[in-house]
Design a protein around this motif. Sequence first.
Motif, PDB file in Angstrom:
ATOM      1  N   ALA A 166       0.829  -1.204   0.000  1.00 41.50           N
ATOM      2  CA  ALA A 166       0.000   0.000   0.000  1.00 41.50           C
ATOM      3  C   ALA A 166       0.864   1.255   0.000  1.00 41.50           C
ATOM      4  O   ALA A 166       0.537   2.255  -0.659  1.00 41.50           O
ATOM      5  CB  ALA A 166      -0.930  -0.014   1.218  1.00 41.50           C
ATOM      6  N   ALA A 167       1.970   1.209   0.737  1.00 39.24           N
ATOM      7  CA  ALA A 167       2.879   2.362   0.755  1.00 39.24           C
ATOM      8  C   ALA A 167       3.485   2.594  -0.628  1.00 39.24           C
ATOM      9  O   ALA A 167       3.636   3.743  -1.062  1.00 39.24           O
ATOM     10  CB  ALA A 167       3.973   2.133   1.793  1.00 39.24           C
ATOM     11  N   SER A 168       3.839   1.515  -1.347  1.00 45.01           N
ATOM     12  CA  SER A 168       4.351   1.659  -2.719  1.00 45.01           C
ATOM     13  C   SER A 168       3.307   2.289  -3.631  1.00 45.01           C
ATOM     14  O   SER A 168       3.621   3.157  -4.454  1.00 45.01           O
ATOM     15  CB  SER A 168       4.763   0.292  -3.269  1.00 45.01           C
ATOM     16  N   SER A 169       2.055   1.865  -3.481  1.00 45.09           N
ATOM     17  CA  SER A 169       0.978   2.448  -4.280  1.00 45.09           C
ATOM     18  C   SER A 169       0.810   3.934  -3.980  1.00 45.09           C
ATOM     19  O   SER A 169       0.541   4.739  -4.888  1.00 45.09           O
ATOM     20  CB  SER A 169      -0.330   1.708  -4.018  1.00 45.09           C
ATOM     21  N   MET A 170       0.983   4.314  -2.738  1.00 44.07           N
ATOM     22  CA  MET A 170       0.869   5.727  -2.373  1.00 44.07           C
ATOM     23  C   MET A 170       1.985   6.545  -3.006  1.00 44.07           C
ATOM     24  O   MET A 170       1.752   7.657  -3.497  1.00 44.07           O
ATOM     25  CB  MET A 170       0.907   5.857  -0.841  1.00 44.07           C
ATOM     26  N   VAL A 171       3.195   5.987  -3.020  1.00 47.42           N
ATOM     27  CA  VAL A 171       4.315   6.694  -3.661  1.00 47.42           C
ATOM     28  C   VAL A 171       4.038   6.872  -5.150  1.00 47.42           C
ATOM     29  O   VAL A 171       4.292   7.936  -5.732  1.00 47.42           O
ATOM     30  CB  VAL A 171       5.635   5.932  -3.436  1.00 47.42           C
ATOM     31  N   LEU A 172       3.512   5.825  -5.797  1.00 41.71           N
ATOM     32  CA  LEU A 172       3.180   5.917  -7.218  1.00 41.71           C
ATOM     33  C   LEU A 172       2.081   6.952  -7.464  1.00 41.71           C
ATOM     34  O   LEU A 172       2.094   7.669  -8.477  1.00 41.71           O
ATOM     35  CB  LEU A 172       2.736   4.555  -7.746  1.00 41.71           C
ATOM     36  N   LEU A 173       1.122   7.029  -6.548  1.00 39.73           N
ATOM     37  CA  LEU A 173       0.031   7.998  -6.689  1.00 39.73           C
ATOM     38  C   LEU A 173       0.550   9.425  -6.594  1.00 39.73           C
ATOM     39  O   LEU A 173       0.099  10.320  -7.323  1.00 39.73           O
ATOM     40  CB  LEU A 173      -1.030   7.737  -5.614  1.00 39.73           C
ATOM     41  N   LEU A 174       1.533   9.629  -5.723  1.00 35.76           N
ATOM     42  CA  LEU A 174       2.076  10.968  -5.528  1.00 35.76           C
ATOM     43  C   LEU A 174       3.074  11.356  -6.616  1.00 35.76           C
ATOM     44  O   LEU A 174       3.272  12.550  -6.882  1.00 35.76           O
ATOM     45  CB  LEU A 174       2.743  11.054  -4.147  1.00 35.76           C
ATOM     46  N   THR A 175       3.713  10.367  -7.231  1.00 36.50           N
ATOM     47  CA  THR A 175       4.696  10.640  -8.294  1.00 36.50           C
ATOM     48  C   THR A 175       4.368   9.768  -9.503  1.00 36.50           C
ATOM     49  O   THR A 175       5.066   8.788  -9.781  1.00 36.50           O
ATOM     50  CB  THR A 175       6.128  10.350  -7.797  1.00 36.50           C
ATOM     51  N   PRO A 176       3.321  10.081 -10.242  1.00 36.58           N
ATOM     52  CA  PRO A 176       2.884   9.223 -11.350  1.00 36.58           C
ATOM     53  C   PRO A 176       3.890   9.111 -12.480  1.00 36.58           C
ATOM     54  O   PRO A 176       3.808   8.188 -13.284  1.00 36.58           O
ATOM     55  CB  PRO A 176       1.586   9.896 -11.826  1.00 36.58           C
ATOM     56  N   GLU A 177       4.859  10.024 -12.559  1.00 35.36           N
ATOM     57  CA  GLU A 177       5.823   9.965 -13.659  1.00 35.36           C
ATOM     58  C   GLU A 177       6.755   8.762 -13.571  1.00 35.36           C
ATOM     59  O   GLU A 177       7.398   8.408 -14.561  1.00 35.36           O
ATOM     60  CB  GLU A 177       6.659  11.252 -13.698  1.00 35.36           C
ATOM     61  N   ILE A 178       6.843   8.122 -12.417  1.00 29.38           N
ATOM     62  CA  ILE A 178       7.716   6.953 -12.293  1.00 29.38           C
ATOM     63  C   ILE A 178       6.948   5.643 -12.511  1.00 29.38           C
ATOM     64  O   ILE A 178       7.537   4.564 -12.400  1.00 29.38           O
ATOM     65  CB  ILE A 178       8.399   6.914 -10.906  1.00 29.38           C
ATOM     66  N   MET A 179       5.672   5.751 -12.842  1.00 34.13           N
ATOM     67  CA  MET A 179       4.853   4.534 -12.915  1.00 34.13           C
ATOM     68  C   MET A 179       5.341   3.579 -14.003  1.00 34.13           C
ATOM     69  O   MET A 179       5.411   2.368 -13.789  1.00 34.13           O
ATOM     70  CB  MET A 179       3.392   4.899 -13.158  1.00 34.13           C
ATOM     71  N   GLN A 180       5.692   4.104 -15.178  1.00 35.42           N
ATOM     72  CA  GLN A 180       6.146   3.237 -16.255  1.00 35.42           C
ATOM     73  C   GLN A 180       7.454   2.552 -15.904  1.00 35.42           C
ATOM     74  O   GLN A 180       7.651   1.364 -16.177  1.00 35.42           O
ATOM     75  CB  GLN A 180       6.298   4.035 -17.548  1.00 35.42           C
TER      76      GLN A 180
END
Length: 338
Positions: A166-180
């Motif tokens: 869940a913490a990883s998902s939160m980081v991705l939500l806050l910084t969507p540019e690193i999702m790919q």
Amino acid sequence: MNGTGLRPAWLALGLLLLSLLLLVLGAGVGSTGWESVWKILGQEPADPLAWQIVRDIRLPRTTGAWLAGALLGLAGAVAQGVFRNPLADPYLLGSASGASLGVALAMAALGVSPFALQGLLRLGITGAAFVGAAAAVLLTLVLAKGAHNTMRLLLAGVVVGVVLGAASSMVLLLTPEIMQAMQSFMLGSTAFVGWSACLLMAAVLAVVLLASWSLSRVLDGLALGEATAQSLGLPLAPLRMLLIVLLALATGTAVAQCGLIAFVGLAAPHLVRSLVRAMHRWLLLLSAGMGAVLLLSADLLARWLIAPQELPVGVLTAVLGGSYLLWLMHRRNVQEIS
């Protein structure tokens, strides 16, 4: 164990020969073709660019896939022995979620892809993955109050995995540019493994294999039950803790270099047990060899199926590993009915 009567030494020899064959095949799969490899083996002059591709890209990638598979197979055998559960896998203690969180935090700070880095930045990403995996295992041990209670340890691992995921998902939500870029790590890849990573994985594999092999008597005792293991005069708590440290070291090293690769650590010990009847002295060695063959085979298949593009090797191992486990479940159900 449902072995077929095959001798462990014969299986070890077969895995060794198959590994050598796959390593040779791995040097020739790609756009430059086999001609350069044959010229090199025949000591004939080869195209310098083709030889550089073989030497600096294909060979370390192929060797790295073999080593990462061996680490995951060995870690799976240790995990199943420690927890006395054939469904235990190397990620059971939250190491996968911890590694993902570590990479997500590092990428959020650096703003770069984990597989496009060079030098210190590349080491920073792989180091973050290893630290995240190790921290997750440590947190699991703290929540479980040690390694003496396997059920508490399993539950703590599930909780840590969910929370860190869940913490990883939160980081991705806050910084969507690193999702790919994170997707590349989550799906697993051996494409950017270099010789330095191979040396690191080889060193860790040697240490973990020797240490776990020396503790094979502990795993044999645990397989017979806690009471039996204690009757052998074994100090179970510290030895189980040491085995968990070895499990975390092997898993963290493989994940840091290749990302999250599913089912290799779970399927490799199953395949070995289906072929031979062996104590853990042999099971650990054979599981490492089986894991190496599985991941290297999957990597070659991922590079060949849709060439010149390639599939993420983690996706392929998940499909193949899941299919194998479904077939195994079906076969057991048929046997029970008959």
